[in-house]
Design a protein around this motif. Structure first.
Motif, PDB file in Angstrom:
ATOM      1  N   ALA A  72     -73.981  19.717 -20.395  1.00 20.00           N
ATOM      2  CA  ALA A  72     -72.887  19.852 -19.431  1.00 20.00           C
ATOM      3  C   ALA A  72     -72.342  18.485 -19.033  1.00 20.00           C
ATOM      4  CB  ALA A  72     -73.378  20.604 -18.192  1.00 20.00           C
ATOM      5  N   THR A  73     -73.225  17.513 -18.856  1.00 24.08           N
ATOM      6  CA  THR A  73     -72.791  16.162 -18.490  1.00 24.08           C
ATOM      7  C   THR A  73     -71.963  15.536 -19.604  1.00 24.08           C
ATOM      8  OG1 THR A  73     -74.795  15.881 -17.169  1.00 24.08           O
ATOM      9  CG2 THR A  73     -73.593  13.889 -17.764  1.00 24.08           C
ATOM     10  N   ARG A  74     -72.388  15.769 -20.833  1.00 26.11           N
ATOM     11  CA  ARG A  74     -71.654  15.206 -21.974  1.00 26.11           C
ATOM     12  C   ARG A  74     -70.222  15.759 -22.032  1.00 26.11           C
ATOM     13  NH1 ARG A  74     -68.362  14.803 -25.932  1.00 26.11           N
ATOM     14  NH2 ARG A  74     -69.003  13.686 -27.819  1.00 26.11           N
ATOM     15  N   LYS A  75     -70.086  17.070 -21.790  1.00 29.46           N
ATOM     16  CA  LYS A  75     -68.745  17.664 -21.785  1.00 29.46           C
ATOM     17  C   LYS A  75     -67.894  17.068 -20.660  1.00 29.46           C
ATOM     18  CE  LYS A  75     -70.135  22.104 -23.784  1.00 29.46           C
ATOM     19  NZ  LYS A  75     -70.272  23.570 -23.557  1.00 29.46           N
ATOM     20  N   ALA A  76     -68.511  16.891 -19.504  1.00 28.06           N
ATOM     21  CA  ALA A  76     -67.775  16.319 -18.376  1.00 28.06           C
ATOM     22  C   ALA A  76     -67.375  14.870 -18.657  1.00 28.06           C
ATOM     23  CB  ALA A  76     -68.627  16.396 -17.110  1.00 28.06           C
ATOM     24  N   TYR A  77     -68.285  14.092 -19.247  1.00 26.38           N
ATOM     25  CA  TYR A  77     -67.989  12.691 -19.559  1.00 26.38           C
ATOM     26  C   TYR A  77     -66.839  12.590 -20.564  1.00 26.38           C
ATOM     27  CZ  TYR A  77     -71.885  10.352 -17.193  1.00 26.38           C
ATOM     28  OH  TYR A  77     -72.732   9.829 -16.259  1.00 26.38           O
ATOM     29  N   GLU A  78     -66.808  13.502 -21.535  1.00 26.98           N
ATOM     30  CA  GLU A  78     -65.761  13.458 -22.545  1.00 26.98           C
ATOM     31  C   GLU A  78     -64.395  13.707 -21.897  1.00 26.98           C
ATOM     32  OE1 GLU A  78     -64.928  15.156 -27.045  1.00 26.98           O
ATOM     33  OE2 GLU A  78     -66.244  16.284 -25.696  1.00 26.98           O
ATOM     34  N   LYS A  79     -64.337  14.684 -21.001  1.00 24.52           N
ATOM     35  CA  LYS A  79     -63.083  14.952 -20.300  1.00 24.52           C
ATOM     36  C   LYS A  79     -62.682  13.755 -19.447  1.00 24.52           C
ATOM     37  CE  LYS A  79     -63.766  19.979 -20.088  1.00 24.52           C
ATOM     38  NZ  LYS A  79     -63.968  21.149 -19.181  1.00 24.52           N
ATOM     39  N   GLN A  80     -63.642  13.167 -18.737  1.00 22.34           N
ATOM     40  CA  GLN A  80     -63.353  12.027 -17.876  1.00 22.34           C
ATOM     41  C   GLN A  80     -62.941  10.805 -18.692  1.00 22.34           C
ATOM     42  OE1 GLN A  80     -66.945  11.639 -15.594  1.00 22.34           O
ATOM     43  NE2 GLN A  80     -66.538  13.479 -14.362  1.00 22.34           N
ATOM     44  N   PHE A  81     -63.538  10.648 -19.893  1.00 20.52           N
ATOM     45  CA  PHE A  81     -63.158   9.528 -20.763  1.00 20.52           C
ATOM     46  C   PHE A  81     -61.709   9.667 -21.220  1.00 20.52           C
ATOM     47  CE2 PHE A  81     -62.733   7.979 -25.179  1.00 20.52           C
ATOM     48  CZ  PHE A  81     -62.905   6.620 -24.968  1.00 20.52           C
ATOM     49  N   ASN A  82     -61.317  10.905 -21.508  1.00 20.99           N
ATOM     50  CA  ASN A  82     -59.951  11.132 -21.998  1.00 20.99           C
ATOM     51  C   ASN A  82     -58.891  10.838 -20.942  1.00 20.99           C
ATOM     52  OD1 ASN A  82     -60.782  11.885 -24.585  1.00 20.99           O
ATOM     53  ND2 ASN A  82     -61.027  14.048 -23.993  1.00 20.99           N
ATOM     54  N   ILE A  83     -59.292  10.889 -19.668  1.00 17.38           N
ATOM     55  CA  ILE A  83     -58.309  10.592 -18.615  1.00 17.38           C
ATOM     56  C   ILE A  83     -58.582   9.226 -17.980  1.00 17.38           C
ATOM     57  CG2 ILE A  83     -57.881  13.021 -18.098  1.00 17.38           C
ATOM     58  CD1 ILE A  83     -59.714  12.794 -15.690  1.00 17.38           C
ATOM     59  N   GLY A  84     -59.506   8.438 -18.620  1.00 17.45           N
ATOM     60  CA  GLY A  84     -59.721   7.071 -18.195  1.00 17.45           C
ATOM     61  C   GLY A  84     -60.686   6.873 -17.059  1.00 17.45           C
ATOM     62  N   LYS A  85     -61.449   7.881 -16.701  1.00 19.36           N
ATOM     63  CA  LYS A  85     -62.406   7.745 -15.598  1.00 19.36           C
ATOM     64  C   LYS A  85     -63.821   7.422 -16.062  1.00 19.36           C
ATOM     65  CE  LYS A  85     -60.026  10.576 -12.155  1.00 19.36           C
ATOM     66  NZ  LYS A  85     -60.173  11.705 -11.200  1.00 19.36           N
ATOM     67  N   ARG A  86     -64.034   7.390 -17.369  1.00 19.50           N
ATOM     68  CA  ARG A  86     -65.324   6.999 -17.927  1.00 19.50           C
ATOM     69  C   ARG A  86     -65.101   5.988 -19.030  1.00 19.50           C
ATOM     70  NH1 ARG A  86     -70.078   7.844 -15.174  1.00 19.50           N
ATOM     71  NH2 ARG A  86     -69.846   9.770 -13.992  1.00 19.50           N
ATOM     72  N   THR A  87     -66.023   5.036 -19.161  1.00 19.81           N
ATOM     73  CA  THR A  87     -65.911   4.031 -20.214  1.00 19.81           C
ATOM     74  C   THR A  87     -66.479   4.581 -21.510  1.00 19.81           C
ATOM     75  OG1 THR A  87     -68.087   3.050 -19.794  1.00 19.81           O
ATOM     76  CG2 THR A  87     -66.216   2.218 -18.488  1.00 19.81           C
ATOM     77  N   LEU A  88     -66.180   3.871 -22.598  1.00 21.56           N
ATOM     78  CA  LEU A  88     -66.726   4.253 -23.905  1.00 21.56           C
ATOM     79  C   LEU A  88     -68.250   4.154 -23.893  1.00 21.56           C
ATOM     80  CD1 LEU A  88     -66.416   4.956 -26.904  1.00 21.56           C
ATOM     81  CD2 LEU A  88     -66.181   2.502 -27.365  1.00 21.56           C
ATOM     82  N   VAL A  89     -68.770   3.143 -23.211  1.00 14.72           N
ATOM     83  CA  VAL A  89     -70.228   2.990 -23.143  1.00 14.72           C
ATOM     84  C   VAL A  89     -70.860   4.211 -22.487  1.00 14.72           C
ATOM     85  CG1 VAL A  89     -72.118   1.645 -22.151  1.00 14.72           C
ATOM     86  CG2 VAL A  89     -70.144   0.473 -23.153  1.00 14.72           C
ATOM     87  N   ASP A  90     -70.211   4.697 -21.419  1.00 11.22           N
ATOM     88  CA  ASP A  90     -70.719   5.903 -20.761  1.00 11.22           C
ATOM     89  C   ASP A  90     -70.770   7.071 -21.739  1.00 11.22           C
ATOM     90  OD1 ASP A  90     -71.002   4.616 -18.340  1.00 11.22           O
ATOM     91  OD2 ASP A  90     -68.993   5.164 -17.653  1.00 11.22           O
ATOM     92  N   LEU A  91     -69.707   7.235 -22.512  1.00 13.47           N
ATOM     93  CA  LEU A  91     -69.631   8.349 -23.446  1.00 13.47           C
ATOM     94  C   LEU A  91     -70.683   8.222 -24.553  1.00 13.47           C
ATOM     95  CD1 LEU A  91     -68.157  10.927 -24.306  1.00 13.47           C
ATOM     96  CD2 LEU A  91     -66.590   9.498 -25.626  1.00 13.47           C
ATOM     97  N   LEU A  92     -70.825   7.011 -25.102  1.00  8.22           N
ATOM     98  CA  LEU A  92     -71.806   6.799 -26.171  1.00  8.22           C
ATOM     99  C   LEU A  92     -73.234   6.974 -25.656  1.00  8.22           C
ATOM    100  CD1 LEU A  92     -70.211   3.730 -28.002  1.00  8.22           C
ATOM    101  CD2 LEU A  92     -70.183   6.124 -28.730  1.00  8.22           C
ATOM    102  N   ASN A  93     -73.480   6.506 -24.453  1.00 10.31           N
ATOM    103  CA  ASN A  93     -74.833   6.632 -23.891  1.00 10.31           C
ATOM    104  C   ASN A  93     -75.210   8.089 -23.656  1.00 10.31           C
ATOM    105  OD1 ASN A  93     -75.303   3.909 -23.935  1.00 10.31           O
ATOM    106  ND2 ASN A  93     -74.804   3.564 -21.777  1.00 10.31           N
ATOM    107  N   ILE A  94     -74.260   8.881 -23.130  1.00  9.65           N
ATOM    108  CA  ILE A  94     -74.594  10.291 -22.870  1.00  9.65           C
ATOM    109  C   ILE A  94     -74.736  11.045 -24.189  1.00  9.65           C
ATOM    110  CG2 ILE A  94     -72.233  11.173 -22.698  1.00  9.65           C
ATOM    111  CD1 ILE A  94     -75.283  12.134 -20.528  1.00  9.65           C
TER     112      ILE A  94
END
Length: 575
Positions: free
Chosen positions: A353-375
């Motif tokens: 669930a966190t990974r799905k949320a991070y992906e959405k947040q990354f697409n709108i600029g609220k998460r960094t690439l590092v956050d996405l890769l780490n999750i």
């Protein structure tokens, strides 16, 4: 087995039918049965016949009285028959029969014990193939996820809304995912080779999933232990060895008694001892023999068999301990993995669930690439942990059944009979020697020059601040732990170190045992925070521990003190 789906029971039956260890014990059992018959032969009569003929020269009183002063030559002929029946032999035959029967009873348990071990090895090989096929699928899914992310970042970079740093970072993560997939592929090939050795045939493409056996397990360790100590074939074999040694010790007393035999005989002779004519005799005797002195040999034999009896008892005692240890370890592994499963399932669900949320947040600029890769990596590791623990739990259930001596019964497997396939087995097994090991499975080879260049050392500026020194020290401590070098691991601890529980001596003993038993240790340190006050420092971080038999994620606190220029651990705890 071919391309058809194979079940766990199929693999176990094939292993029992073809494994040399099982056939070795089966043939030894048949050999021991014949030794009993040899011992019983001592109760039965013995019949011997003799016959001879040839030239003979004699110069004796009889020939001289007959006028042959220079001796006499004749063609001698003779024949005889003798029957001997033991009446009393000092209980030697009784003791030998008892000894051979006890030896047979001992060996009779060995095929079952060896069959249990071979069946358990086959189960482990079967489960490991399933395990590593799942892990390989996870690695392939992880690689695909990184490729998708890399493609997305590449498009953003070309569109001018992404940086080259992001592209380099995701490319590096994708390369690492490819290496991880290859590592899992190698591990799969290894366990498939172990399956071939144990089962005697290659692992087929389709293996039926395995369900748990909780319904066949006892309710408590005490109940399991009671069954094991009463039924385990290896322990029963060791007890039979004691009986055999006792019978051998009793047989050593045979020369304390006289021996009594009935002897019936008849002889016929012609032209014997220099006299012409035929001689005949019949005899029926009861013969008594009693040795009065043998140079101390009998006394030494009694002492020897007494020591052999004590040795057999100690082997039984050692077997008792090993059975207890094996069952306790299996029970602990079962309980631990069963407790972990629920938490890991929740962990995977939450991380997904966190990974799905991070992906959405990354697409709108609220998460960094590092956050996405780490999750993404955390989800990958969480799924791997769940797979590893699930199969560890299944294997622990079968270990418990084997530890109780009931594995074959639960599986409905029977021990094979007969001598085995002999030379034919070499021909049958040999056809699989190079089965399914293809170079192309491992991808294109990298040119040697490229490997050499990529392995060339690079210069990295060291962090020489106090906080940086502490971080480097902790990384070195984790590396020493992962290497399995216990003495090097202990060198990071201060002489003033106090464990959270128990004495320092007990802690060192426990740590030496745990680290010594673990294989393929990995210790990763993340999210480290360091505070330094003079010669004292506190480090807080997330620790990921992984080995072949256990894995754990915890938040750890290390307190360190500078001693002679080095940071030494004075206490550690989990938050």
């Amino acid at each position: 087995m071919g391309s058809e789906m194979v079940t766990l029971n199929d693999a176990v039956r094939e292993a029992l039918a073809t494994h040399p260890d099982v056939r070795v014990q089966s043939n030894e059992l048949q050999a021991r049965a014949q030794q009993i018959e040899q011992a019983k032969a001592g109760y039965k009569p013995r019949i011997d016949i003799t016959a001879a003929g040839g030239w003979e020269w004699n110069d004796n009183a009889a020939t001289r009285n007959a006028g042959y002063k220079d001796g006499r030559s004749l063609i001698r002929k003779e024949a005889g028959a003798r029957l001997s029946q033991m009446l009393f032999d000092g209980y030697a035959t009784d003791s030998e029969v008892a000894r051979q029967q006890a030896r047979y009873e001992s060996v009779a348990r060995r095929p079952e014990g060896v069959s249990q071990n071979v069946a358990l090895d086959a189960i482990k090989a079967y489960l490991d193939v399933l395990r590593h096929r799942e892990l390989l699928r996870l690695s392939e899914d992880n690689l695909q996820a990184h490729r998708r992310t890399e493609s997305q970042i590449r498009l953003r970079y070309k569109a001018g809304i992404g940086s080259s740093v992001d592209l380099d970072q995701v490319s590096g993560r994708r390369s690492n995912a490819e290496a991880s997939r290859l590592s899992d592929l190698v591990n799969l090939k290894d366990v498939e080779t172990r399956y071939l050795r144990t089962v005697g045939m290659p692992a087929p493409a389709e293996l039926q999933p395995v369900s748990g056996l909780e319904r066949n397990l006892p309710m408590s360790l005490a109940e399991a232990m009671e069954i094991a100590l009463a039924e385990h074939p290896t322990l029963r074999s060791a007890k039979a060895d004691v009986k055999a040694a006792l019978a051998q010790h009793e047989a050593a007393r045979q020369n304390d008694y006289p021996k009594l035999d009935l002897e019936l005989g008849s002889n016929w002779g012609d032209d014997q001892n220099g006299l012409k004519g035929t001689n005949k005799d019949l005899s029926a005797l009861i013969r008594l023999r009693y040795n009065l002195y043998s140079g101390g040999r009998d006394r030494a034999r009694k002492a020897q068999t007494a020591h052999l009896l004590n040795e057999a008892k100690e082997v039984r005692n050692q077997t008792y301990r090993e059975v207890v240890e094996s069952l306790r370890l299996a029970w602990s592994a079962y309980q631990a993995t069963r407790s972990q499963l629920g938490s890991l399932i929740d962990y995977v669900r939450a991380t997904t669930a966190t990974r799905k949320a991070y992906e959405k947040q990354f697409n709108i600029g609220k998460r960094t690439l590092v956050d996405l890769l780490n999750i993404e990596n955390e989800l990958f590791e969480a799924k791997r942990s769940l797979v590893e623990t699930r199969y560890d739990n299944l294997y622990a259930q079968y270990r418990i059944l084997a530890g109780m001596g009931r594995l074959l019964g639960v599986l409905g497997a029977e021990m094979p009979q007969g001598p085995g396939r002999g030379d034919e087995e070499l021909k049958s097994f040999g056809q699989y020697a190079a089965y399914d090991l293809k170079v192309e499975d491992f991808g294109p080879a990298i040119p040697r020059q490229q490997v050499t260049e990529s392995a060339a050392p690079t210069t990295v500026k060291a962090d020489i601040t106090p906080g940086g020194e502490v971080v480097n020290r902790i990384q070195d401590w984790a590396a020493a732990w992962a290497s399995g070098n216990v003495d090097n691991y202990f060198s990071f601890y201060s002489s003033a170190f106090k464990p959270a529980k128990g004495s320092r001596s007990a802690w060192r003993t426990a740590r030496r045992r745990v680290i010594g038993r673990a294989h393929n240790i990995q210790v990763d340190i993340d999210d480290i925070e360091v505070s330094v006050q003079g010669d004292n420092a506190t480090a807080r971080f997330r620790q990921r521990y992984r080995a072949h038999n256990y894995r754990d994620v915890s938040n750890k606190v290390l307190r360190l003190r500078r001693e002679n220029g080095r940071w030494m651990i004075v206490s550690e705890s989990n938050r």
